[in-house]
Design an enzyme around this catalytic site. Sequence first.
Site: not given
Length: 554
Positions: A33, A257, A267
């Site tokens: 994204e 992850r 982020k």
Amino acid sequence: MSEEQHLNFIEEIVEGDLAAGKYGSIVTRFPPEPNGYLHIGHAKSICLNFGLAQKYGGKTNLRFDDTNPVTEETEYVESIKNDVQWLGFNWAEELYASNYFDQIHGFAVRLIEMDLAYVDDSSSEEIATQKGTPTQPGTPNVYRSRTVTENLQLFEDMRLGKYADGEKVLRAKIDLASNNMHMRDPIIYRIKHAHHHRTGNKWCIYPMYDFAHGQSDAIENITHSVCTLEFIPHRELYNWFIEKLSIFPSKQYEFARLNMTYTVMSKRKLLQLVQENHVTGWDDPRMSTISGMRRRGYPAAAIREFCDRIGIAKRDNLIDISLLEFCVREDLNKTAVRRMVVFDPLKVIITNYTGEGEILHSENNPEDQNGGTREVPFSKEIFVERDDFMEEPSKKYFRLAPGQMVRLKSAYIIKCDDFVKDANGNVTELHCSYIPESKSGSDTSGIHVKGTLHWVSTAHAIPAEVRLYDRLFNVEDVAGAEGDFKDYINTDSLTVVPHAYAEPALLHDSIGVGFQFLRKGYFCADKDSTPTKLVFNRTVGLKDTWAKEVKKGA
Ligand code: ATP
Ligand code: MG
């Protein structure tokens, strides 16, 4: 990698699918994204997705998952492309989920036509309450029984901008009693009167992530859609849409992850660090971003090696940041050119030296036979490190002290005869004599010394600033620590050495080259560096604690 190659669980799946003839070749995608810069966790996903396609002769798309108009920016798109290329990967196609807004809208209309979606006027709070709880089924509201015709009209009115944000949503009609909360009539379209970085003001309705991601995968014929573990509960929905819409049967697979000690990787948190000036920007060398690591001097190959070594896990874990540093050091030891920089200068006069303009030669890298040598000017006045002299040396101090001898790297053996102090008792100058027959490479002096020092000729020295970095956080598990992550920021993560002196060869070296400053660590020129004021970043220290641990464990 030298270790034996065994397949990770995703490679096993791919090999199984190829053996069964399920696909002619595989297609993967990396789907960021564009709402921030990429970090080392993304590097893991990039190496996995591109690595699979490389290994099995398939292809990988770079797909921007840009369904949320509010947080996305073109600056991020550019930085992401730059980072993926720098890591060493080439995408087959550069694509955007927003390319598919027409098709995705068409999919929504199809679901409505099949009576599998309805427009709901409830507020988000009402929808949340009506959904029930994991132990209690949800309850249908009056909107759920709207007719197909009515839903088609309302959805079209949503698209035409007849309603304000939040006034209506489109929901899939699935199962309000499902054990999986994501299946309890999830929202698939919402109204958002917002400008989109690519589609401008064309749309005021946007698909939700779950209604865009799988469909984008299917449109691109993605065979293996790899994502992180938090998407496991979304998989049922992913499959439901694909099945009901009869589109390409992409399959989702989840891996753990990457989490790393002493750092944050979301982020949202990285953005906070930037916006609140805890760091100088997304590419601050202390950041876990790819751009920060690049600026700090981490080679792309070292990051790839790190991603390879940590493997693909099915469970969340916390990787020691020193493994990454180990990979960086290993790479740089092979590639970095050796240079001399004095951080805290102490002047040395070589009293018996009468030579003028003598040029010595020093090898660029003892690990690299083809590395060649560089010229190092020598003269009567040089700088050494202040802490390479002790007036009253301790027992095992093999550096300069009254009457003690050392070798100057690639030059001569010198002996400390005397020193000068200022009024405050600080040593300001050493007086040494050199042994003319002791020149490196042609030493006939027969003298053996224990210490070798780095040094710089004062007349040729180039002023430099050196930036030393430490971990940005002072706890191992930052995300797991109590309270606000910013409470754990290490306030001593940057130390500036303002007045270092570099050997002149460093003037001609450019950004992007890795250096080993003798006895100091690995460094690179920073983008702030100019010919009159060199600026270096310490990439990583010389010490190798991780390697010891690995050996112990082996
Ligand atoms: P963040 O929480 O940092 O914003 P994200 O998952 O929202 O991360 P995306 O841009 O959506 O970021 O991620 C792009 C791809 O990278 C996704 O497939 C995602 O699963 C993967 N990814 C993101 N963070 C990690 C991580 N720490 N380890 C491995 N893969 C990751
Ligand atoms: Mg995301």
